[in-house]
Design a protein around this motif. Structure first.
Motif, PDB file in Angstrom:
ATOM      1  N   ILE A 125      -3.804   7.400 -14.934  1.00 24.39           N
ATOM      2  CA  ILE A 125      -2.404   6.325 -14.225  1.00 24.39           C
ATOM      3  C   ILE A 125      -2.378   6.544 -12.708  1.00 24.39           C
ATOM      4  O   ILE A 125      -2.427   5.817 -11.852  1.00 24.39           O
ATOM      5  CB  ILE A 125      -1.272   6.832 -15.005  1.00 24.39           C
ATOM      6  CG1 ILE A 125      -1.419   6.256 -16.357  1.00 24.39           C
ATOM      7  CG2 ILE A 125       0.078   6.101 -14.537  1.00 24.39           C
ATOM      8  CD1 ILE A 125      -0.038   6.823 -17.398  1.00 24.39           C
ATOM      9  N   ALA A 126      -2.162   8.103 -12.331  1.00 26.83           N
ATOM     10  CA  ALA A 126      -1.944   8.314 -10.887  1.00 26.83           C
ATOM     11  C   ALA A 126      -3.214   7.912 -10.209  1.00 26.83           C
ATOM     12  O   ALA A 126      -3.004   7.278  -9.111  1.00 26.83           O
ATOM     13  CB  ALA A 126      -1.881   9.943 -10.778  1.00 26.83           C
ATOM     14  N   GLY A 127      -4.498   8.191 -10.698  1.00 32.04           N
ATOM     15  CA  GLY A 127      -5.682   7.771 -10.008  1.00 32.04           C
ATOM     16  C   GLY A 127      -5.912   6.239  -9.896  1.00 32.04           C
ATOM     17  O   GLY A 127      -6.324   5.651  -8.846  1.00 32.04           O
ATOM     18  N   ALA A 151       4.016   5.947  -5.243  1.00 26.76           N
ATOM     19  CA  ALA A 151       4.102   6.213  -6.760  1.00 26.76           C
ATOM     20  C   ALA A 151       2.861   6.890  -7.171  1.00 26.76           C
ATOM     21  O   ALA A 151       3.104   7.835  -8.082  1.00 26.76           O
ATOM     22  CB  ALA A 151       4.107   4.768  -7.373  1.00 26.76           C
ATOM     23  N   GLY A 152       1.789   6.476  -6.782  1.00 22.58           N
ATOM     24  CA  GLY A 152       0.472   7.349  -7.419  1.00 22.58           C
ATOM     25  C   GLY A 152       0.688   8.669  -7.106  1.00 22.58           C
ATOM     26  O   GLY A 152       0.261   9.587  -7.851  1.00 22.58           O
ATOM     27  N   LEU A 153       1.030   9.109  -6.012  1.00 19.57           N
ATOM     28  CA  LEU A 153       1.231  10.598  -5.427  1.00 19.57           C
ATOM     29  C   LEU A 153       2.036  11.359  -6.479  1.00 19.57           C
ATOM     30  O   LEU A 153       2.049  12.551  -6.819  1.00 19.57           O
ATOM     31  CB  LEU A 153       1.646  10.875  -4.055  1.00 19.57           C
ATOM     32  CG  LEU A 153       0.598  10.252  -3.016  1.00 19.57           C
ATOM     33  CD1 LEU A 153       1.366  10.351  -1.601  1.00 19.57           C
ATOM     34  CD2 LEU A 153      -0.395  11.440  -3.067  1.00 19.57           C
ATOM     35  N   ILE A 163      -3.335   4.052  -9.893  1.00 21.84           N
ATOM     36  CA  ILE A 163      -2.313   3.382  -9.026  1.00 21.84           C
ATOM     37  C   ILE A 163      -2.900   3.610  -7.597  1.00 21.84           C
ATOM     38  O   ILE A 163      -2.901   2.775  -6.433  1.00 21.84           O
ATOM     39  CB  ILE A 163      -0.911   4.197  -9.326  1.00 21.84           C
ATOM     40  CG1 ILE A 163      -0.334   3.681 -10.435  1.00 21.84           C
ATOM     41  CG2 ILE A 163      -0.018   3.697  -8.066  1.00 21.84           C
ATOM     42  CD1 ILE A 163       0.866   4.306 -10.872  1.00 21.84           C
ATOM     43  N   ILE A 164      -3.246   4.885  -7.104  1.00 25.97           N
ATOM     44  CA  ILE A 164      -3.958   5.475  -5.794  1.00 25.97           C
ATOM     45  C   ILE A 164      -4.826   4.391  -5.244  1.00 25.97           C
ATOM     46  O   ILE A 164      -5.322   3.905  -4.303  1.00 25.97           O
ATOM     47  CB  ILE A 164      -3.960   6.816  -5.721  1.00 25.97           C
ATOM     48  CG1 ILE A 164      -2.863   7.614  -5.663  1.00 25.97           C
ATOM     49  CG2 ILE A 164      -4.843   7.041  -4.419  1.00 25.97           C
ATOM     50  CD1 ILE A 164      -2.758   9.183  -5.563  1.00 25.97           C
ATOM     51  N   ALA A 172      -3.827   0.994  -4.517  1.00 26.32           N
ATOM     52  CA  ALA A 172      -3.035   1.037  -3.441  1.00 26.32           C
ATOM     53  C   ALA A 172      -3.597   0.530  -2.264  1.00 26.32           C
ATOM     54  O   ALA A 172      -2.623  -0.434  -1.527  1.00 26.32           O
ATOM     55  CB  ALA A 172      -2.488   2.522  -3.394  1.00 26.32           C
ATOM     56  N   LEU A 173      -4.776   0.928  -2.111  1.00 29.28           N
ATOM     57  CA  LEU A 173      -5.374   0.474  -0.822  1.00 29.28           C
ATOM     58  C   LEU A 173      -5.928  -1.196  -0.576  1.00 29.28           C
ATOM     59  O   LEU A 173      -5.853  -1.831   0.435  1.00 29.28           O
ATOM     60  CB  LEU A 173      -6.572   1.089  -0.183  1.00 29.28           C
ATOM     61  CG  LEU A 173      -6.283   2.369   0.847  1.00 29.28           C
ATOM     62  CD1 LEU A 173      -7.472   3.192   1.032  1.00 29.28           C
ATOM     63  CD2 LEU A 173      -5.721   1.676   2.035  1.00 29.28           C
ATOM     64  N   PHE A 175       2.925   1.749  -3.425  1.00 28.78           N
ATOM     65  CA  PHE A 175       1.724   2.062  -4.559  1.00 28.78           C
ATOM     66  C   PHE A 175       1.297   3.585  -4.288  1.00 28.78           C
ATOM     67  O   PHE A 175       1.126   4.287  -5.208  1.00 28.78           O
ATOM     68  CB  PHE A 175       0.585   1.008  -4.561  1.00 28.78           C
ATOM     69  CG  PHE A 175       0.815  -0.117  -5.101  1.00 28.78           C
ATOM     70  CD1 PHE A 175       0.992   0.052  -6.620  1.00 28.78           C
ATOM     71  CD2 PHE A 175       0.627  -1.257  -4.769  1.00 28.78           C
ATOM     72  CE1 PHE A 175       1.090  -1.046  -7.384  1.00 28.78           C
ATOM     73  CE2 PHE A 175       0.967  -2.667  -5.730  1.00 28.78           C
ATOM     74  CZ  PHE A 175       1.027  -2.468  -6.822  1.00 28.78           C
ATOM     75  N   TYR A 176       1.001   3.839  -2.997  1.00 28.91           N
ATOM     76  CA  TYR A 176       0.528   4.986  -2.671  1.00 28.91           C
ATOM     77  C   TYR A 176       1.464   6.420  -2.924  1.00 28.91           C
ATOM     78  O   TYR A 176       1.139   7.281  -3.591  1.00 28.91           O
ATOM     79  CB  TYR A 176      -0.019   5.305  -1.206  1.00 28.91           C
ATOM     80  CG  TYR A 176      -0.747   6.504  -0.775  1.00 28.91           C
ATOM     81  CD1 TYR A 176      -2.032   6.728  -1.353  1.00 28.91           C
ATOM     82  CD2 TYR A 176      -0.354   7.533   0.054  1.00 28.91           C
ATOM     83  CE1 TYR A 176      -2.651   7.551  -1.127  1.00 28.91           C
ATOM     84  CE2 TYR A 176      -1.103   8.135   0.561  1.00 28.91           C
ATOM     85  CZ  TYR A 176      -2.167   8.417  -0.047  1.00 28.91           C
ATOM     86  OH  TYR A 176      -3.146   9.651   0.150  1.00 28.91           O
ATOM     87  N   PRO A 190      -4.030  -4.003  -1.521  1.00 24.50           N
ATOM     88  CA  PRO A 190      -3.264  -5.043  -0.662  1.00 24.50           C
ATOM     89  C   PRO A 190      -3.382  -4.837   1.054  1.00 24.50           C
ATOM     90  O   PRO A 190      -3.398  -5.550   1.784  1.00 24.50           O
ATOM     91  CB  PRO A 190      -1.597  -4.601  -0.816  1.00 24.50           C
ATOM     92  CG  PRO A 190      -1.913  -3.330  -1.825  1.00 24.50           C
ATOM     93  CD  PRO A 190      -3.235  -3.289  -2.315  1.00 24.50           C
ATOM     94  N   GLN A 191      -3.771  -3.353   1.222  1.00 28.17           N
ATOM     95  CA  GLN A 191      -3.975  -2.929   2.754  1.00 28.17           C
ATOM     96  C   GLN A 191      -5.141  -3.991   3.415  1.00 28.17           C
ATOM     97  O   GLN A 191      -5.295  -4.381   4.259  1.00 28.17           O
ATOM     98  CB  GLN A 191      -3.903  -1.638   2.770  1.00 28.17           C
ATOM     99  CG  GLN A 191      -4.192  -1.180   4.497  1.00 28.17           C
ATOM    100  CD  GLN A 191      -3.074  -1.520   5.359  1.00 28.17           C
ATOM    101  OE1 GLN A 191      -1.986  -1.287   5.332  1.00 28.17           O
ATOM    102  NE2 GLN A 191      -3.353  -2.602   6.140  1.00 28.17           N
ATOM    103  N   TRP A 195       0.840  -1.174  -0.218  1.00 26.69           N
ATOM    104  CA  TRP A 195       0.031   0.161  -0.025  1.00 26.69           C
ATOM    105  C   TRP A 195       1.011   1.129   0.026  1.00 26.69           C
ATOM    106  O   TRP A 195       0.703   2.088  -0.760  1.00 26.69           O
ATOM    107  CB  TRP A 195      -0.902  -0.013   1.394  1.00 26.69           C
ATOM    108  CG  TRP A 195      -1.407   1.485   1.452  1.00 26.69           C
ATOM    109  CD1 TRP A 195      -2.352   2.046   0.709  1.00 26.69           C
ATOM    110  CD2 TRP A 195      -1.082   2.406   2.599  1.00 26.69           C
ATOM    111  NE1 TRP A 195      -2.562   3.546   1.215  1.00 26.69           N
ATOM    112  CE2 TRP A 195      -1.526   3.545   2.313  1.00 26.69           C
ATOM    113  CE3 TRP A 195      -0.123   2.402   3.534  1.00 26.69           C
ATOM    114  CZ2 TRP A 195      -1.461   4.733   3.043  1.00 26.69           C
ATOM    115  CZ3 TRP A 195       0.108   3.483   4.433  1.00 26.69           C
ATOM    116  CH2 TRP A 195      -0.556   4.558   4.161  1.00 26.69           C
TER     117      TRP A 195
END
Lengths: 87, 87
Positions: free
Chosen positions: B12-14, A47-49, B16-17, B20-21, A44-45, B23-24, A41
Motif C-alpha cells: 500500500i505504502a509503496g 500519505a505514502g510516507l 501510493i508513493i 505519487a509522481l 500522495f507522497y 500527477p507531477q 504529488w
C-alpha cells in the motif's frame, strides 16, 4: 552482501533521499513560488510516507524509520508552502 | 501485525508513493514548465532510489523493489523534462 553491508547501504540510500528534499524546500522558501509543483504529488507522497513509516516499524528497519520521519517533516513543510504561496 | 499484514502495508505504502509522481509528471508535461522544481532534488532523489533498489534486493523486500523501479522511471522522465523545458 553481509547484513551489515545491507544496513549501511540502506542508511546511504535513506540519507540521500532524506536530504534530497532540502534543496527543494530551500528553493520554494526563497522563490515563494510553487506553481510548477503538483499538490497531488505532495499529498500522495506524504500519505505514502506515513504508511511506509508503519511498514518500517513492522519490518524493524531503522534506516527506513529515521529517513521517513525526516521526509515527512520536509514534505509537510513543502505542502504548507504550496498552500501559503498559492499554486 | 503478522508478516502478511506488514507485507500488504508495504505494498500500500509503496503503491501510493509509486503513483505519487504521476500527477507531477503529467503536470510538467502539460505545462512544459518546471522552473519551480529543484533539479538538485530530482538528482538526489534519483541517486537515492538507485541505492534503495540495491538495499531492497539486499533485504529481499518485493514491495520496495517493484515500487522503486516505477519511481526511478518517473523521476527519470521528470529530470528529462527539467532539462528539456529549462529551469
Amino acid at each position: 552482501m553481509t547484513p551489515l553491508e545491507i544496513e549501511i547501504l540502506g542508511y546511504i540510500a535513506g540519507g540521500i533521499i532524506a536530504v534530497a528534499l532540502i534543496p527543494q524546500v530551500i528553493k520554494s522558501w526563497r522563490t515563494k513560488c510553487t506553481k510548477d509543483i503538483s499538490v497531488a504529488w505532495t499529498l500522495f507522497y506524504l500519505a505514502g510516507l506515513v504508511f511506509f513509516e508503519i511498514y518500517a516499524i513492522g519490518i524493524t528497519s531503522i534506516p527506513l524509520m529515521i529517513t521517513n520521519v525526516i521526509e515527512i517533516a520536509l514534505t509537510g513543510s513543502l505542502l504548507y508552502m504550496e498552500f501559503r504561496y498559492g499554486r
